[in-house]
Design an enzyme around this catalytic site. Structure first.
Site, PDB file in Angstrom:
ATOM      1  N   ASN A 164       0.783  -1.231   0.000  1.00 32.56           N
ATOM      2  CA  ASN A 164       0.000   0.000   0.000  1.00 32.56           C
ATOM      3  C   ASN A 164       0.818   1.284   0.000  1.00 32.56           C
ATOM      4  O   ASN A 164       0.255   2.364  -0.093  1.00 32.56           O
ATOM      5  CB  ASN A 164      -0.973  -0.003   1.198  1.00 32.56           C
ATOM      6  CG  ASN A 164      -0.250   0.134   2.499  1.00 32.56           C
ATOM      7  OD1 ASN A 164       0.715  -0.572   2.749  1.00 32.56           O
ATOM      8  ND2 ASN A 164      -0.680   1.050   3.317  1.00 32.56           N
ATOM      9  N   GLU A 259       6.064  -2.612  11.888  1.00 35.52           N
ATOM     10  CA  GLU A 259       5.048  -1.578  11.590  1.00 35.52           C
ATOM     11  C   GLU A 259       3.809  -2.329  11.132  1.00 35.52           C
ATOM     12  O   GLU A 259       3.743  -2.774   9.992  1.00 35.52           O
ATOM     13  CB  GLU A 259       5.546  -0.654  10.474  1.00 35.52           C
ATOM     14  CG  GLU A 259       6.885   0.008  10.741  1.00 35.52           C
ATOM     15  CD  GLU A 259       6.810   1.123  11.771  1.00 35.52           C
ATOM     16  OE1 GLU A 259       5.689   1.535  12.134  1.00 35.52           O
ATOM     17  OE2 GLU A 259       7.870   1.564  12.222  1.00 35.52           O
ATOM     18  N   CYS A 293      -2.470   2.383   6.668  1.00 37.68           N
ATOM     19  CA  CYS A 293      -2.622   1.824   8.013  1.00 37.68           C
ATOM     20  C   CYS A 293      -3.215   2.839   8.992  1.00 37.68           C
ATOM     21  O   CYS A 293      -3.728   2.458  10.032  1.00 37.68           O
ATOM     22  CB  CYS A 293      -1.292   1.305   8.518  1.00 37.68           C
ATOM     23  SG  CYS A 293       0.001   2.485   8.224  1.00 37.68           S
TER      24      CYS A 293
HETATM   25  P1  NAD Z   1       0.948  -8.577   4.463  1.00 35.00           P
HETATM   26  O1  NAD Z   1       1.270  -8.718   5.894  1.00 35.00           O
HETATM   27  O2  NAD Z   1       0.032  -9.546   3.836  1.00 35.00           O
HETATM   28  O3  NAD Z   1       2.287  -8.604   3.586  1.00 35.00           O
HETATM   29  C1  NAD Z   1       3.375  -7.751   3.849  1.00 35.00           C
HETATM   30  C2  NAD Z   1       4.655  -8.375   3.327  1.00 35.00           C
HETATM   31  O4  NAD Z   1       4.926  -9.567   4.080  1.00 35.00           O
HETATM   32  C3  NAD Z   1       4.619  -8.798   1.869  1.00 35.00           C
HETATM   33  O5  NAD Z   1       5.860  -8.491   1.273  1.00 35.00           O
HETATM   34  C4  NAD Z   1       4.414 -10.308   1.959  1.00 35.00           C
HETATM   35  O6  NAD Z   1       4.929 -11.008   0.829  1.00 35.00           O
HETATM   36  C5  NAD Z   1       5.212 -10.634   3.199  1.00 35.00           C
HETATM   37  N1  NAD Z   1       4.818 -11.895   3.852  1.00 35.00           N
HETATM   38  C6  NAD Z   1       3.619 -12.534   3.791  1.00 35.00           C
HETATM   39  N2  NAD Z   1       3.648 -13.654   4.559  1.00 35.00           N
HETATM   40  C7  NAD Z   1       4.875 -13.704   5.124  1.00 35.00           C
HETATM   41  C8  NAD Z   1       5.527 -14.604   6.016  1.00 35.00           C
HETATM   42  N3  NAD Z   1       4.896 -15.672   6.491  1.00 35.00           N
HETATM   43  N4  NAD Z   1       6.794 -14.343   6.386  1.00 35.00           N
HETATM   44  C9  NAD Z   1       7.447 -13.255   5.929  1.00 35.00           C
HETATM   45  N5  NAD Z   1       6.895 -12.365   5.080  1.00 35.00           N
HETATM   46  C10 NAD Z   1       5.626 -12.582   4.676  1.00 35.00           C
HETATM   47  O7  NAD Z   1       0.413  -7.064   4.304  1.00 35.00           O
HETATM   48  P2  NAD Z   1      -0.246  -6.352   3.047  1.00 35.00           P
HETATM   49  O8  NAD Z   1      -1.598  -6.919   2.804  1.00 35.00           O
HETATM   50  O9  NAD Z   1       0.732  -6.287   1.922  1.00 35.00           O
HETATM   51  O10 NAD Z   1      -0.376  -4.857   3.635  1.00 35.00           O
HETATM   52  C11 NAD Z   1      -1.437  -4.426   4.415  1.00 35.00           C
HETATM   53  C12 NAD Z   1      -1.098  -4.450   5.889  1.00 35.00           C
HETATM   54  O11 NAD Z   1       0.062  -3.677   6.153  1.00 35.00           O
HETATM   55  C13 NAD Z   1      -2.196  -3.829   6.740  1.00 35.00           C
HETATM   56  O12 NAD Z   1      -2.427  -4.615   7.858  1.00 35.00           O
HETATM   57  C14 NAD Z   1      -1.617  -2.478   7.136  1.00 35.00           C
HETATM   58  O13 NAD Z   1      -2.127  -1.933   8.315  1.00 35.00           O
HETATM   59  C15 NAD Z   1      -0.174  -2.814   7.262  1.00 35.00           C
HETATM   60  N6  NAD Z   1       0.619  -1.593   7.181  1.00 35.00           N
HETATM   61  C16 NAD Z   1       1.152  -1.077   8.326  1.00 35.00           C
HETATM   62  C17 NAD Z   1       1.866   0.119   8.270  1.00 35.00           C
HETATM   63  C18 NAD Z   1       2.475   0.721   9.508  1.00 35.00           C
HETATM   64  O14 NAD Z   1       3.288   1.606   9.366  1.00 35.00           O
HETATM   65  N7  NAD Z   1       2.119   0.301  10.691  1.00 35.00           N
HETATM   66  C19 NAD Z   1       2.045   0.771   7.052  1.00 35.00           C
HETATM   67  C20 NAD Z   1       1.483   0.206   5.906  1.00 35.00           C
HETATM   68  C21 NAD Z   1       0.775  -0.986   5.981  1.00 35.00           C
END
Ligand code: NAD
Length: 484
Positions: A164, A259, A293
């Site tokens: 995102n 995060e 987020c």
């Molecule tokens: P996600 O957790 O599905 O994926 C994030 C990343 O993790 C991707 O690169 C994915 O390939 C990787 N991943 C997936 N499974 C994994 C595993 N088992 N081990 C290691 N890596 C793995 O998140 P998303 O759907 O891409 O993004 C949305 C989420 O991100 C929302 O929950 C949002 O709140 C959060 N977010 C948080 C912040 C913050 O600053 N707190 C900022 C942006 C997004």
């Protein structure tokens, strides 16, 4: 639109999507198709890494780190050059972001201008990296001894990022990691890999030495393969809370930055300036289709002005243009994929079945969910109790500040909260009592400036982004003592 040619000197076209040891190579792992998020048509194909390729990448990164990082001056110069190149190529970079994220041009350009800031701030931190003098002689029997700390990098940093914010979140990890003198491996979301490839191409053009930057494509299993390698010394993760938990478990004694997800609130007190508050809330709820987020998911409005706020917000939300992000008027584009749009639409339906009132909204069209405004929501509904990550704003009345604070603190999350009030007393009351990483007075939960410390508490994670803070996390103190 010939996205592949536009993105990366044909790297993707030729299947060269991994950067390993300073060379672009072909992935030999699973294939993932990158879709146009509105038309749902393929625009590119990227092959991920195999576990063997992950190991070779870490070999190269580790060897580069062991051989020694460029000096802080040189690291700063490389990051400054990268900032300049991104400025020159802003339009090109924004088009890559837009093509694969489904964002509007405005949102894509927002990412680019913030990424330039992140690079520049990180360059400054590279030059500023320093330890401190430790007054050893203040201890008994230590007279004459001199001591100081050096801030030293950790080694190989793995940066795992979500879809995102495909440019600036990646920059917020790569640039401070390198500024600190680490070798960094970027593992972007499979939904938006092209932007990372583009950013890496720019960093190489800016002079990033071989091995100090790698690009790893693939899904969660490939990320886990990298985490399992103990030569990875720090994991910088932005993504969902569920995935964050798995990474933290696998990290063991190694340090991480988490995060994570959130349910973001913005509180509107009875003395708030509605002309200020309401447009900002609408902006922050529906930007990037609510996939931020800190997007405002819950607006808590003082009961004495609830009906007025609901009516005025409904009028504004009805006027939010949505649909094709290629249309310059569009404010709310598609979600990242059709399944996510279906999930969001299901949660809205569930809320309505449980008694919520939909003031604004309508049927899903493909991956597009129309901007939706709900009232009469209750904590049992998913729209209130889980992170929606979609263009949905829920309104709830509150009577007292304590009640509003309790509502925010009662969720497992704690990323950021906005508060609109003209009372200093109230502002400080909220600032002291809200259990979140950031409290923004007269701004929404979504307010962020790249130099600020940014991160959450509770299930929203720990650690802080913002180059100054991230460099601190990605380094450690080494004490040096001298006895004359
Ligand atoms: P996600 O957790 O599905 O994926 C994030 C990343 O993790 C991707 O690169 C994915 O390939 C990787 N991943 C997936 N499974 C994994 C595993 N088992 N081990 C290691 N890596 C793995 O998140 P998303 O759907 O891409 O993004 C949305 C989420 O991100 C929302 O929950 C949002 O709140 C959060 N977010 C948080 C912040 C913050 O600053 N707190 C900022 C942006 C997004």
């Amino acid at each position: 639109m010939d996205v592949q040619a536009m993105t990366t000197k044909g790297l993707l076209q030729n299947g060269l999507t991994l950067l390993s040891g300073g060379r672009w190579i072909e992935g030999e792992g699973g294939k993932s198709v990158v879709l146009d998020k509105f038309r749902l048509e393929p625009i590119a194909e990227a092959r991920g890494a195999t576990p063997q390729q992950v190991a070779a990448m870490i070999d190269a990164a580790h060897a580069a780190f062991k051989a020694g990082a460029p000096s802080p001056y040189e690291r700063g110069a490389i990051l400054d050059r990268a900032a300049r190149i991104i400025e020159e190529k802003a339009e090109e970079v924004a088009r890559v972001v837009q093509a694969e994220s489904g964002f509007t041009a405005n949102d894509a350009h927002g990412e680019v201008s913030r990424c330039i800031q992140t690079m520049k701030l990180s360059a400054e931190e590279a030059r500023r990296l320093r330890g401190e003098v430790v007054p050893l002689s203040g201890a008994p029997g230590q007279d004459g001894r001199v001591a100081f700390t050096m801030r030293v990098p950790l080694g190989v940093v793995l940066a795992i990022t979500p879809f995102n914010s495909p440019l600036n979140t990646v920059a917020h990890k790569l640039a401070p990691a390198f500024a600190a003198g680490n070798a960094v491996i970027a593992k972007p979301s499979s939904a938006t890999p092209m932007t990372t490839v583009k950013l890496a191409e720019i960093l190489i053009e800016a002079g990033m030495p071989a091995g100090f930057l790698s690009v790893l494509l693939g899904g969660g299993a490939i990320a886990q393969a990298a985490i399992e390698d103990e030569r990875v010394r720090f994991i910088a993760f932005t993504g969902s809370t569920g995935v964050g938990r798995k990474i933290q478990q696998a990290a063991g004694l190694r340090r991480t930055q988490m995060e994570l997800g959130s349910i973001a609130f913005t509180v509107v007190c009875d003395d708030a300036d509605f002309n200020l508050a309401l447009p900002k809330i609408v902006g922050a709820s529906y930007r990037k289709a609510g996939q931020v987020c800190t997007s405002v998911q819950m607006a808590l409005i003082h009961a004495s002005r609830f009906d007025e706020a609901a009516e005025k917000l409904a009028e504004r939300v009805r006027a939010v243009p949505y649909g094709d992000p290629a249309n310059p008027d569009t404010y709310t584009g598609p979600l990242i994929n059709e399944d996510e749009a279906k999930r969001v639409a299901d949660w809205i339906d569930e809320a309505i079945a449980m008694g919520a009132a939909r003031l604004v909204g309508g049927p899903r069209e493909g991956a597009v969910v129309p901007p939706t405004l709900l009232t009469n929501v209750t904590p049992e509904m998913k729209v209130c109790s889980e992170e929606i990550f979609g263009p949905v704003l829920c309104l709830q009345p509150f009577e007292t500040e304590e009640e509003a604070i309790e509502r925010v603190n009662s969720t497992p999350f704690g990323l950021a909260t906005g508060v609109f009030t003209n009372s200093l007393d109230r502002a400080f009351g909220f600032a002291r009592k809200l259990e979140v990483g950031g409290v923004h007075i007269n701004e929404t939960s979504s307010s962020r400036v790249d130099l600020m410390p940014y991160g959450g508490s509770k299930d929203s994670g720990f650690g802080r982004e913002g180059p100054y803070y991230a460099v601190h996390e990605m380094t450690e103190d080494r004490i040096i003592t001298f006895t004359a």
